[in-house]
Design a protein around this motif. Structure first.
Motif, short mmCIF file in Angstrom:
data_model
loop_
_atom_site.label_atom_id
_atom_site.label_comp_id
_atom_site.label_asym_id
_atom_site.label_seq_id
_atom_site.Cartn_x
_atom_site.Cartn_y
_atom_site.Cartn_z
N LEU A 176 0.74 -1.35 0.19
CA LEU A 176 -0.13 0.00 -0.02
C LEU A 176 0.70 1.24 -0.07
O LEU A 176 1.97 1.32 0.93
N PRO A 177 0.63 2.17 -0.92
CA PRO A 177 1.60 3.42 -1.07
C PRO A 177 1.18 4.28 0.12
O PRO A 177 0.03 4.51 0.65
N GLU A 178 2.45 4.91 0.66
CA GLU A 178 2.35 5.96 1.82
C GLU A 178 1.22 6.92 1.55
O GLU A 178 0.54 7.46 2.13
N ASP A 179 1.46 7.58 0.07
CA ASP A 179 0.65 8.57 -0.27
C ASP A 179 -0.73 8.28 -0.87
O ASP A 179 -1.47 8.89 -1.22
N LEU A 180 -1.10 6.92 -0.65
CA LEU A 180 -2.42 6.46 -1.06
C LEU A 180 -2.93 6.80 -2.78
O LEU A 180 -3.85 7.13 -3.12
N GLN A 181 -1.72 7.15 -3.48
CA GLN A 181 -1.85 7.32 -4.84
C GLN A 181 -1.37 5.90 -5.63
O GLN A 181 -0.45 5.58 -5.31
N PRO A 182 -2.01 5.82 -6.93
CA PRO A 182 -1.57 4.80 -7.55
C PRO A 182 -0.18 4.88 -7.92
O PRO A 182 0.55 5.93 -8.03
N TYR A 183 0.45 3.51 -8.20
CA TYR A 183 1.78 3.74 -8.72
C TYR A 183 1.79 4.48 -10.12
O TYR A 183 0.85 4.42 -10.87
N GLU A 184 3.26 4.91 -10.35
CA GLU A 184 3.20 5.73 -11.23
C GLU A 184 3.54 4.58 -12.83
O GLU A 184 4.16 3.62 -12.60
N GLN A 185 2.92 4.85 -13.79
CA GLN A 185 3.02 4.12 -15.16
C GLN A 185 4.45 3.72 -15.18
O GLN A 185 5.48 4.53 -15.44
N ILE A 186 4.95 2.65 -15.75
CA ILE A 186 6.14 2.13 -16.20
C ILE A 186 6.03 1.63 -17.67
O ILE A 186 4.90 1.38 -18.25
N SER A 187 7.16 1.44 -18.23
CA SER A 187 7.20 0.87 -19.71
C SER A 187 8.02 -0.28 -19.70
O SER A 187 9.26 -0.16 -19.17
N ILE A 188 7.80 -1.46 -20.50
CA ILE A 188 8.49 -2.53 -20.48
C ILE A 188 8.37 -3.16 -21.79
O ILE A 188 7.41 -3.03 -22.57
N TYR A 189 9.51 -3.77 -22.33
CA TYR A 189 9.45 -4.34 -23.66
C TYR A 189 8.85 -5.65 -23.41
O TYR A 189 8.79 -6.56 -22.87
N ALA A 190 8.11 -5.95 -24.77
CA ALA A 190 7.59 -7.56 -24.90
C ALA A 190 8.80 -8.37 -24.64
O ALA A 190 9.71 -8.27 -25.15
N GLY A 191 8.31 -9.42 -24.01
CA GLY A 191 9.35 -10.37 -23.85
C GLY A 191 10.01 -10.19 -22.31
O GLY A 191 10.66 -11.25 -21.90
N ASP A 192 9.80 -9.25 -21.62
CA ASP A 192 10.38 -8.95 -20.35
C ASP A 192 9.28 -9.32 -19.40
O ASP A 192 8.33 -9.58 -19.67
N THR A 193 9.77 -9.41 -18.08
CA THR A 193 9.00 -9.97 -17.00
C THR A 193 8.93 -8.88 -15.96
O THR A 193 9.67 -8.03 -15.65
N LEU A 194 7.63 -8.95 -15.20
CA LEU A 194 7.47 -8.08 -14.15
C LEU A 194 7.35 -8.89 -12.72
O LEU A 194 6.33 -9.80 -12.94
N ARG A 195 7.83 -8.62 -11.93
CA ARG A 195 7.77 -9.57 -10.64
C ARG A 195 7.20 -8.72 -9.49
O ARG A 195 7.71 -7.74 -9.22
#
Length: 511
Positions: A176-195
């Motif tokens: 849970l973010p401390e500022d209670l705001q959504p995470y900032e958008q990120i960009s990832i290449y196709a084929g990469d993984t988010l954990r």
């Protein structure tokens, strides 16, 4: 003040601070005659209505000013009334109003969203986007460098990019973010993984097709208590935004949501400016003059050594994500863009930047290559080319070309000298010499040869002696008029003497 109080009330509840569990509402006719703004409370909390007078009451209605089947919360003249929300009202909106005259229609109605109470302990770690140490390869491999954001993107604005991932796996501290705001958008290449790394037994990870906290049709990525979950992006998601969230309690509304923009992977090699296939040597853009070499006095007869006849560009996303270096080409020269794939195109941008306003399509997507010829009316201007595919222009697919005036096609036959030649001054005037005045020549009279004239013995000389005829000297000075007779007489006498000598010699030979 009511909004500020409610904000601190919600925030204090999330941070486990005790600021009270009762929200107080001054229950009266609004000055602007508009309904109260909706507020949110936790199940188990209370709301207290304070209303002076002997005409206003408080009812719990079915969501409008219709008091049918309403529940009386505070009677007329009571002065105040308190209502406590229960757990069976979680994620529902409870409406309160008054049925005094037409006050409800003039704003005396309020909606309250009931939330599930937060856990007793809030995760202490702030959410971060720092890649996990386990995600860093043991041996560094070529990868696209991190691009510093120019503007922070929010979850509701997929057009803004905050971070572009490096490597094959990006890790997120899913909490849970401390500022209670959504995470900032990120960009990832196709084929990469988010954990997603998330401790505890309550939080999970969902992929929400809605792009919001609405979990309709969601896909479970990581179950509660799993500790971590990974998701790999594929080519079918290129140029789309994938949304992840949790459906635990109301954590999504308080910031546990992140949008990921999926990019097309960059080419394996960096774009380079290569010479034309017909050229055996890589030409230079400008002539290089060694300090020890004399500067040429005549212009070159060809531009082949200055600028290639056709500049060839490997039109792709640069590895360093920086714009191409500006090049220079002569008017009537060309530039050829070579670009594989079906997404990239070539545009001429009059703006000189990534602003595509008024752009001209030079090469369509999927065309593979295109050639552009520069004209003389573009001399001394910079022509800008870019692509409008996704945000590739912002990541370096833009190039400026400075158009030069072509040199002369042939050198002049004689180069003008910088030092004037000083020729000797020759007078064109011919001096005139006044002729010597002469009197009419008198014919000589041959006198008879005297018999007693001595003659030389021919045997005494080898050859006869012949006196040479001499010309009387001429003078540029005219004789005075008074001396004319003297000069004529002297000339006649000399002539006679000479003639006599010649005759004498001839007679001597005859005899």
């Amino acid at each position: 003040m009511l909004r500020l109080f409610l904000f601190f009330h919600v925030l204090s509840s999330l941070l486990n601070l005790s600021l009270g569990a009762t929200t107080v509402v001054e229950w009266s006719l609004p000055d602007d005659l508009q309904p109260y703004e909706q507020i949110s409370v936790f199940a188990g909390d209370s709301i207290r209505f304070e209303y002076p007078g002997d005409s206003i009451n408080v009812l719990r209605t079915a969501g409008s000013c219709d008091s049918t089947d309403s529940e009386l919360i505070g009677a007329v003249g009571a002065g105040s009334a308190t209502y406590t929300f229960s757990e069976d009202q979680i994620d529902t909106v409870v409406t309160f109003a008054t049925d005094y005259w037409n006050y409800c229609s003039f704003g005396m109605i309020i909606n309250v969203l009931v939330l599930a109470p937060p856990p007793s302990e809030v995760p202490s770690d702030m959410p971060s986007l720092v890649p996990s140490a386990a995600a860093v390869p043991e041996e560094p491999a070529p990868a696209v460098p991190t691009v510093a954001p120019t503007q922070a993107g929010r979850a509701d604005d997929p057009g803004l990019i905050d971070t572009i991932s490096v490597g094959d796996e990006t890790a997120i501290d899913w909490s849970l973010p401390e500022d209670l705001q959504p995470y900032e958008q990120i960009s990832i290449y196709a084929g990469d993984t988010l954990r997603f790394d998330y401790p505890g037994t309550t939080i999970n990870v969902l992929r929400n097709p809605s792009g919001t906290c609405d979990a309709t049709g969601s896909e479970l990525i990581g179950a509660a208590g799993g500790g971590s979950a990974t998701y790999t992006f594929d080519d079918s998601q290129i140029d789309t935004v994938v949304t992840f969230a949790t459906d635990y309690w109301n954590y999504c509304s308080f910031g546990m949501l992140i949008n990921v923009l999926v990019l097309q992977p960059p080419p394996s090699s960096a774009p380079s400016l290569s010479p034309s296939a017909a050229s055996s040597e890589a030409p230079t853009l400008f002539p290089t003059l060694s300090p020890t070499e004399p500067v040429p006095t005549n212009p070159p007869t060809s531009v082949a050594n200055l600028v290639v006849e056709e500049a060839v560009l490997d039109w792709s996303l640069p590895d360093d994500l920086q714009p191409y270096d500006q090049i220079s080409v002569y008017a009537r020269g060309t530039i050829r863009f070579e670009y594989p794939g079906t997404n990239i195109n070539v545009l001429r941008y009059p703006s000189g930047t990534c602003d595509s306003t008024g752009s001209e399509l030079v090469g369509a997507a999927g065309q593979g290559n295109v050639t552009y010829t520069f004209t003389e009316d573009q001399i001394d201007t910079v022509i800008t080319f870019a692509t409008d595919y996704w945000n590739y222009c912002g990541f370096g697919m833009i190039i400026g070309v400075f158009v030069l005036e072509p040199p002369p096609s042939a050198a002049p036959s004689e180069a003008p000298s910088g030092i004037p030649t000083l020729a000797p001054v020759v007078s064109t005037e011919v001096p005139s010499i006044a002729p010597t005045p002469t009197s009419p020549i008198e014919q000589p009279t041959i006198a008879p040869v005297p018999t007693d004239a001595p003659f030389a013995d021919p045997s005494e000389t080898d050859e006869p002696t012949i006196a040479k005829k001499t010309r009387p000297p001429t003078s540029a000075t005219t004789q005075p008029a008074g001396d004319t007779g003297t000069a004529t007489s002297a000339a006649t006498s000399l002539f006679k003497q000479t003639l006599c000598v010649i005759l004498a010699s001839v007679l001597a030979l005859v005899i």
